[in-house]
Design a protein around this motif. Structure first.
Motif, PDB file in Angstrom:
ATOM      1  N   GLU A   8      13.286  -7.635   4.084  1.00 45.47           N
ATOM      2  CA  GLU A   8      12.038  -7.049   4.506  1.00 45.47           C
ATOM      3  C   GLU A   8      10.978  -8.132   4.918  1.00 45.47           C
ATOM      4  O   GLU A   8      10.525  -7.926   6.144  1.00 45.47           O
ATOM      5  CB  GLU A   8      11.362  -6.394   3.258  1.00 45.47           C
ATOM      6  N   PHE A  13       7.945  -7.478   7.706  1.00 44.36           N
ATOM      7  CA  PHE A  13       7.250  -6.675   6.679  1.00 44.36           C
ATOM      8  C   PHE A  13       6.269  -7.439   5.926  1.00 44.36           C
ATOM      9  O   PHE A  13       6.850  -8.473   5.413  1.00 44.36           O
ATOM     10  CB  PHE A  13       8.464  -5.574   5.990  1.00 44.36           C
ATOM     11  N   LEU A  17       5.658  -4.916   0.022  1.00 49.38           N
ATOM     12  CA  LEU A  17       6.057  -3.520   0.369  1.00 49.38           C
ATOM     13  C   LEU A  17       6.871  -2.736  -0.400  1.00 49.38           C
ATOM     14  O   LEU A  17       7.900  -3.253  -0.810  1.00 49.38           O
ATOM     15  CB  LEU A  17       6.516  -3.573   1.872  1.00 49.38           C
ATOM     16  N   TRP A 205       8.633   4.651   2.548  1.00 48.98           N
ATOM     17  CA  TRP A 205       7.803   3.446   2.435  1.00 48.98           C
ATOM     18  C   TRP A 205       6.435   3.633   1.903  1.00 48.98           C
ATOM     19  O   TRP A 205       5.874   4.367   2.559  1.00 48.98           O
ATOM     20  CB  TRP A 205       7.877   2.355   3.316  1.00 48.98           C
ATOM     21  N   TYR A 207       3.129   3.056   2.584  1.00 50.05           N
ATOM     22  CA  TYR A 207       2.453   2.140   3.843  1.00 50.05           C
ATOM     23  C   TYR A 207       1.301   1.240   3.179  1.00 50.05           C
ATOM     24  O   TYR A 207       0.524   1.569   2.385  1.00 50.05           O
ATOM     25  CB  TYR A 207       1.692   3.271   4.546  1.00 50.05           C
ATOM     26  N   PRO A 208       1.490  -0.078   3.725  1.00 50.14           N
ATOM     27  CA  PRO A 208       0.574  -1.147   3.101  1.00 50.14           C
ATOM     28  C   PRO A 208      -0.850  -0.676   3.571  1.00 50.14           C
ATOM     29  O   PRO A 208      -1.356  -0.416   4.978  1.00 50.14           O
ATOM     30  CB  PRO A 208       0.976  -2.136   3.841  1.00 50.14           C
TER      31      PRO A 208
END
Length: 210
Positions: A8, A13, A17, A205, A207-208
């Motif tokens: 990642e 990324f 995450l 995922w 999302y951050p």
């Protein structure tokens, strides 16, 4: 074993995450239901549910497009938009939870306009968007997302318990994240009670924030 965190970071990324791998979960179709007329909200049981690309022929939510409402405040009410809400699906297990939260003997899928009742898929309302629901006879639905509970469905429950005041407003409070899913037809076919449904959940995922 591959270091997912390293991969990642190499792809740019952010640290921390959260990734959930794709998987498949099997359940069972318990009931299939339709409205008597397009104007109806409540549904009734049938022995087979034919689906086309427009959804359920003659159904309340059939069509390639629909008109926006209170769920889409970003559009003027009545704007024509794609119909991603052709089919309403709920689970046996979650309806039992909702009934318990409302202190009711039961909440029936027909009272709140459901089209397909399933069992065996945990946390059904939290199944993520893009999930494919593949049915035993070949029909496929694509999940748009969870169905936010509303007062209209609450009125359907209230009509069954006339001695209990306020159920129309209680339902939206107690059924949050347990109201099931809305989906559209990706591959037409016929769905029948008793057949298998497999949720093909994609990799997704969180999302951050940053």
């Amino acid at each position: 074993m591959a270091d997912d965190g390293k991969q990642e970071r190499e792809h740019g990324f952010p640290d921390g995450l959260v990734r959930t791998a794709g998987r498949r979960i099997k359940g069972t179709v318990e009931r299939v239901l339709v409205t008597a007329t397009p104007a109806d909200f409540s549904t009734h049981d049938v022995d087979r549910l034919p689906l086309t690309f427009e959804g359920i022929a003659g159904g309340r939510h059939a069509g390639f497009t629909r008109r926006s409402g209170g769920r889409e405040p970003w559009y003027p009410r009545g704007t024509e938009m794609v119909n991603e809400r052709q089919i309403s699906l709920l689970s046996v297990e979650e309806l039992e939870v909702v009934a318990g939260r409302m202190d009711l003997p039961r909440v029936d899928v027909a009272w709140i306009g459901g089209n397909i009742l399933v069992s065996g898929i945990p946390h059904f309302s939290l199944v993520p968007p893009r999930t494919r629901l593949v049915f035993g006879d070949g029909a496929v639905l694509r999940v748009d997302g969870d169905n936010v509970p509303c007062r209209i469905a609450g009125k359907g429950i209230a009509a069954q318990y006339p001695d209990r005041a306020g159920l129309d407003l209680l339902f939206p409070q107690k059924a949050r994240n347990r109201r099931g899913l809305v989906a559209f037809v990706e591959k037409p076919g016929i769905i029948r009670p008793g057949e298998t449904v497999t949720a093909h959940i994609p990799e997704h995922w969180l999302y951050p924030k940053d």
